[in-house]
Design a protein around this motif. Structure first.
Motif, short mmCIF file in Angstrom:
data_model
loop_
_atom_site.label_atom_id
_atom_site.label_comp_id
_atom_site.label_asym_id
_atom_site.label_seq_id
_atom_site.Cartn_x
_atom_site.Cartn_y
_atom_site.Cartn_z
N TYR A 72 -16.86 -36.23 25.69
CA TYR A 72 -17.16 -36.70 27.04
C TYR A 72 -17.30 -35.46 27.92
O TYR A 72 -16.54 -34.51 27.80
CB TYR A 72 -16.02 -37.59 27.56
CG TYR A 72 -16.07 -37.82 29.04
CD1 TYR A 72 -16.92 -38.76 29.57
CD2 TYR A 72 -15.26 -37.09 29.91
CE1 TYR A 72 -16.98 -38.97 30.94
CE2 TYR A 72 -15.31 -37.29 31.27
CZ TYR A 72 -16.18 -38.24 31.78
OH TYR A 72 -16.24 -38.44 33.13
N ASP A 73 -18.28 -35.47 28.82
CA ASP A 73 -18.50 -34.34 29.72
C ASP A 73 -18.46 -34.84 31.15
O ASP A 73 -19.32 -35.59 31.58
CB ASP A 73 -19.85 -33.69 29.42
CG ASP A 73 -20.10 -32.43 30.21
OD1 ASP A 73 -19.36 -32.15 31.18
OD2 ASP A 73 -21.03 -31.70 29.86
N ASP A 74 -17.45 -34.42 31.88
CA ASP A 74 -17.26 -34.86 33.27
C ASP A 74 -18.35 -34.32 34.20
O ASP A 74 -18.48 -34.78 35.32
CB ASP A 74 -15.87 -34.42 33.76
CG ASP A 74 -15.45 -35.16 35.01
OD1 ASP A 74 -15.59 -36.39 35.05
OD2 ASP A 74 -14.98 -34.50 35.95
N TRP A 77 -21.63 -34.53 33.66
CA TRP A 77 -22.90 -35.23 33.54
C TRP A 77 -23.34 -35.77 34.89
O TRP A 77 -22.54 -36.22 35.71
CB TRP A 77 -22.80 -36.39 32.56
CG TRP A 77 -22.78 -35.99 31.11
CD1 TRP A 77 -23.41 -34.92 30.55
CD2 TRP A 77 -22.09 -36.64 30.06
NE1 TRP A 77 -23.16 -34.88 29.21
CE2 TRP A 77 -22.35 -35.92 28.87
CE3 TRP A 77 -21.29 -37.77 29.99
CZ2 TRP A 77 -21.84 -36.29 27.65
CZ3 TRP A 77 -20.77 -38.14 28.77
CH2 TRP A 77 -21.05 -37.41 27.61
#
Length: 62
Positions: free
Chosen positions: A39-41, A43
């Motif tokens: 997960y990439d905060d 994005w």
């Protein structure tokens, strides 16, 4: 002249630089966790929408 980014077929896509919404963040975190993918905060809203579509379709692995 047709604006493909805002056509009825594609719905209305957010600007690429907008940060993802709180609801997207929560949902995307859960989807990533369930799929076992990162997960990439950071994005954007548009990236989050695309990632959500991929994960919902079962295409979480890139």
């Amino acid at each position: 002249m047709t604006d493909h980014a805002h056509s009825a077929e594609n719905n209305i896509w957010p600007e690429s630089s907008e940060t993802m919404t709180g609801a997207q963040r929560i949902y995307l975190q859960r989807l990533c966790e369930q799929a076992g993918v990162a997960y990439d905060d950071a994005w954007t809203e548009a990236q989050a929408l695309e990632r959500i579509k991929e994960l919902e379709a079962g295409a979480g692995e890139r």
